[in-house]
Design a protein around this motif. Sequence first.
Motif, PDB file in Angstrom:
ATOM      1  N   UNK A 237      -6.637   7.775   2.019  1.00 32.84           N
ATOM      2  CA  UNK A 237      -6.698   7.156   0.701  1.00 32.84           C
ATOM      3  C   UNK A 237      -5.429   6.349   0.500  1.00 32.84           C
ATOM      4  N   UNK A 238      -5.591   5.171  -0.073  1.00 33.39           N
ATOM      5  CA  UNK A 238      -4.394   4.388  -0.354  1.00 33.39           C
ATOM      6  C   UNK A 238      -4.546   3.585  -1.625  1.00 33.39           C
ATOM      7  N   UNK A 239      -3.395   3.488  -2.298  1.00 32.70           N
ATOM      8  CA  UNK A 239      -3.281   2.647  -3.480  1.00 32.70           C
ATOM      9  C   UNK A 239      -2.838   1.273  -3.002  1.00 32.70           C
ATOM     10  N   UNK A 240      -3.401   0.230  -3.561  1.00 37.75           N
ATOM     11  CA  UNK A 240      -3.056  -1.127  -3.134  1.00 37.75           C
ATOM     12  C   UNK A 240      -2.590  -1.961  -4.317  1.00 37.75           C
ATOM     13  N   UNK A 241      -1.498  -2.671  -4.121  1.00 37.23           N
ATOM     14  CA  UNK A 241      -1.074  -3.709  -5.072  1.00 37.23           C
ATOM     15  C   UNK A 241      -1.600  -5.024  -4.514  1.00 37.23           C
ATOM     16  N   UNK A 242      -2.397  -5.719  -5.304  1.00 37.26           N
ATOM     17  CA  UNK A 242      -3.064  -6.932  -4.836  1.00 37.26           C
ATOM     18  C   UNK A 242      -4.482  -6.589  -4.424  1.00 37.26           C
ATOM     19  N   UNK A 243      -5.422  -7.409  -4.824  1.00 38.36           N
ATOM     20  CA  UNK A 243      -6.825  -7.176  -4.494  1.00 38.36           C
ATOM     21  C   UNK A 243      -7.133  -7.692  -3.087  1.00 38.36           C
ATOM     22  N   UNK A 244      -8.181  -7.128  -2.492  1.00 32.80           N
ATOM     23  CA  UNK A 244      -8.634  -7.635  -1.200  1.00 32.80           C
ATOM     24  C   UNK A 244      -9.110  -9.066  -1.384  1.00 32.80           C
ATOM     25  N   UNK A 245      -8.698  -9.925  -0.453  1.00 25.76           N
ATOM     26  CA  UNK A 245      -9.064 -11.336  -0.516  1.00 25.76           C
ATOM     27  C   UNK A 245      -9.327 -11.806   0.909  1.00 25.76           C
ATOM     28  N   UNK A 246     -10.593 -12.037   1.224  1.00 24.56           N
ATOM     29  CA  UNK A 246     -10.982 -12.401   2.590  1.00 24.56           C
ATOM     30  C   UNK A 246     -10.248 -13.634   3.095  1.00 24.56           C
ATOM     31  N   UNK A 247     -10.006 -14.607   2.222  1.00 20.21           N
ATOM     32  CA  UNK A 247      -9.328 -15.841   2.644  1.00 20.21           C
ATOM     33  C   UNK A 247      -7.882 -15.594   3.058  1.00 20.21           C
TER      34      UNK A 247
ATOM     35  N   UNK B 250       3.094   6.966   3.088  1.00 18.88           N
ATOM     36  CA  UNK B 250       3.923   5.849   3.534  1.00 18.88           C
ATOM     37  C   UNK B 250       3.734   4.663   2.586  1.00 18.88           C
ATOM     38  N   UNK B 251       4.852   4.183   2.034  1.00 21.27           N
ATOM     39  CA  UNK B 251       4.866   2.956   1.226  1.00 21.27           C
ATOM     40  C   UNK B 251       5.060   1.793   2.178  1.00 21.27           C
ATOM     41  N   UNK B 252       4.119   0.847   2.136  1.00 28.16           N
ATOM     42  CA  UNK B 252       4.166  -0.338   2.992  1.00 28.16           C
ATOM     43  C   UNK B 252       4.133  -1.556   2.080  1.00 28.16           C
TER      44      UNK B 252
ATOM     45  N   UNK C  37       0.819  -1.207   0.000  1.00 24.82           N
ATOM     46  CA  UNK C  37       0.000   0.000   0.000  1.00 24.82           C
ATOM     47  C   UNK C  37       0.854   1.258   0.000  1.00 24.82           C
ATOM     48  N   UNK C  38       0.325   2.289  -0.626  1.00 18.82           N
ATOM     49  CA  UNK C  38       0.814   3.658  -0.433  1.00 18.82           C
ATOM     50  C   UNK C  38      -0.330   4.401   0.238  1.00 18.82           C
ATOM     51  N   UNK C  39      -0.078   4.898   1.456  1.00 24.33           N
ATOM     52  CA  UNK C  39      -1.126   5.468   2.305  1.00 24.33           C
ATOM     53  C   UNK C  39      -0.900   6.966   2.480  1.00 24.33           C
ATOM     54  N   UNK C  40      -1.995   7.734   2.422  1.00 23.12           N
ATOM     55  CA  UNK C  40      -1.914   9.168   2.723  1.00 23.12           C
ATOM     56  C   UNK C  40      -3.228   9.643   3.326  1.00 23.12           C
TER      57      UNK C  40
END
Length: 196
Positions: free
Chosen positions: A137-147, A117-119, A78-81
């Motif tokens: 707001x944050x950009x995410x690499x990888x989709x949300x996956x409940x499992x 912050x890049x995490x 994630x990149x969070x701001x």
Amino acid sequence: MQFEQLKTPNGQTMEGPLLMTPKCFGDNRGWFYESWSRRSFDNAVGETVVFSQDNHSRSIQGVLRGLHYQLAPEPQAKVVRATLGAIFDVAVDIRSSSPTCGAWIGAELSAENKAQLWIPEGFAHGFLTLSAVAEVQYKARGFWNKACERALRWDDPTLAIDWPQGELNGNTISLSPKDAEAPDFLSAKTSGDLFP
């Protein structure tokens, strides 16, 4: 954009997360800044990053979200701001082979300082809302996956995160039921819910 590695409370430099501070140009009419550039970002992190989704949350003062992460096959980075108000943003190293495994870094992100912050994958993430209201707001690499989704307890004594509760003007920490029931770090380690 300036990129900076952060240090853990004991002074170790943590490899992976980066504090990103843009150069803001302003005058009496307002301001302008570049909030993200693929070229400078990829150069700083040393790889090509393709984001999958953008997320946006709104929280009142005292709301603590986290500590969240996803394991394989769908880990997230994630990149969070904060685009309204201010938060205290935290990343916890949960890479078993890392010399800083179990350590944390934190930074205040706000609409005023415009820091991000890049995490990367391999870290649990959480934040505490410091202002009356904050939008994150944050950009995410990888989709949300409940499992793949996991969480760690925010007040785990092993992690000993120094959340700035003194800035809450007497408000208490507010958690979702899921976050209130999150396991501690040692339980996650024992059950194999950390990264290699």
